[in-house]
Enzyme design. Structure first.
Site, mmCIF file in Angstrom:
data_model
loop_
_atom_site.group_PDB
_atom_site.id
_atom_site.type_symbol
_atom_site.label_atom_id
_atom_site.label_comp_id
_atom_site.label_asym_id
_atom_site.label_seq_id
_atom_site.Cartn_x
_atom_site.Cartn_y
_atom_site.Cartn_z
ATOM 1 N N LYS A 33 0.737 -1.212 -0.079
ATOM 2 C CA LYS A 33 0.131 0.067 -0.001
ATOM 3 C C LYS A 33 0.934 1.230 -0.130
ATOM 4 O O LYS A 33 0.669 2.214 -0.681
ATOM 5 C CB LYS A 33 -0.757 0.193 1.097
ATOM 6 C CG LYS A 33 -1.632 1.367 1.191
ATOM 7 C CD LYS A 33 -2.648 1.404 -0.006
ATOM 8 C CE LYS A 33 -4.000 2.313 0.499
ATOM 9 N NZ LYS A 33 -3.589 3.535 1.135
ATOM 10 N N GLU A 69 0.484 6.623 -6.841
ATOM 11 C CA GLU A 69 -0.430 7.628 -6.863
ATOM 12 C C GLU A 69 0.042 9.104 -6.904
ATOM 13 O O GLU A 69 -0.636 9.896 -7.570
ATOM 14 C CB GLU A 69 -1.303 7.290 -5.770
ATOM 15 C CG GLU A 69 -2.567 8.314 -5.338
ATOM 16 C CD GLU A 69 -3.313 8.023 -4.062
ATOM 17 O OE1 GLU A 69 -3.037 8.898 -3.076
ATOM 18 O OE2 GLU A 69 -3.857 6.831 -3.820
#
Length: 302
Positions: free
Chosen positions: A173, A180
């Site tokens: 993550k 991102e």
């Protein structure tokens, strides 16, 4: 299955609602009475203390922690450890550092408590669309929680996976969030260039919609870009300050430790730091995107 949800903010409350809709019994806890009441208004149980939460779920039950990745995680897990018993499972689904997951597993395992670290992505849209879950931990503990993951994911057979041992869930993550950063920065810079071409009088909302139809750069982030531009084409209601919640810094530090060049993630993080001293349109769009997908507060313009 029965599950305790600790932390009823943007993510935790919506996850509780999705689990209830999937046939699970969820009992929520948050230090905020308003958050507990909001859950009860949806006919989902809540408890006013960790002790009462454990009484309701069972001392050997499963407890999902969704609190900010700072001292609150340790304090919450320490509080749970005092009232749960052997056979219980604690799941940290927040944006914690993977190194903390290794420590927490060792501490909990000594007391006979299982631990999973789960990278959770989906933002404020996850309740409707499902969450992407990267799970780290022992296979037998993962299998026990399989029904929960299958309900939270977009579908039982996609959108979640056991990616490795303890720490792997949060590590994956962390890198996801670094990527991102880079994707958001590219969109923000591109639209800033389009906006600056004044003689063409370009409609940025229209262009975002066009690009999201069969273009090679189509994506959910581009859709959210369009949403932000439709609401306010000049993004005049927010400042250009873009916060960072830590994952980009951790990803960059890991790249340095592993001798991996990561110039895009590096520069996207620097751009966020620079945004605190500028009033650039690209920074405003970054802030608007964080608000669109994650409900993160965008600093209002003075």
């Amino acid at each position: 299955m029965d599950l305790g949800m600790v932390g009823l903010g943007r993510m935790g409350a919506n996850m509780a609602r999705r689990l209830e809709a999937g046939g699970h019994r969820v009992v929520g806890f948050d230090s905020s009475p308003e958050a507990r009441q909001a859950l009860r208004s949806d006919e989902i149980e809540s408890a006013d203390s960790l002790g009462r939460l454990v009484e309701s779920v069972g001392s050997d039950g499963a407890f999902w922690v969704m609190v900010p990745a700072d001292g609150a995680v340790d304090a919450t897990i320490e509080g749970l450890a005092k009232v749960i018993g052997r056979g219980a499972v604690v799941i940290d689904g927040g944006n914690s550092n993977y190194k903390d997951a290794l420590r927490r597993k060792a501490e909990l395992n000594e007391a006979g408590v299982g631990f999973l670290d789960v990278g959770t992505s989906g933002g404020v849209w996850g309740a409707r669309n499902g969450y992407c879950l990267t799970v780290g931990g022992d296979p037998d503990v993962v299998e026990r929680l399989r029904p929960v993951f299958e309900s939270l994911a977009p579908a039982p057979d996609r959108g979640w996976g056991h990616v490795g041992p303890t720490g792997a869930g949060h590590f994956v993550k962390m890198i996801h969030n670094g990527i991102e950063y880079g994707m958001m920065q590219a969109y923000a810079e591109g639209f800033a260039i389009l906006r600056q071409k004044k003689e063409f009088d370009l409609d940025l909302h229209q262009i975002s919609g066009l690009w999201n139809q069969s273009s090679v750069i189509r994506s959910w982030l581009l859709e959210l870009t369009g949403n932000a531009l439709e609401a306010d084409a000049e993004l005049s209601h927010i400042s250009s300050i873009v916060e960072d919640s830590g994952e980009g810094r951790w990803a960059l530090a890991e790249a340095v430790d592993l001798d991996v060049a990561a110039p895009i993630i590096t520069m996207s993080l620097i751009a966020r730091l620079q945004s605190r001293d500028t009033d650039a349109f690209s920074s405003k769009l970054l802030a608007a995107l964080r608000n669109q997908f994650g409900g993160h507060d965008a600093t209002p313009r003075d």
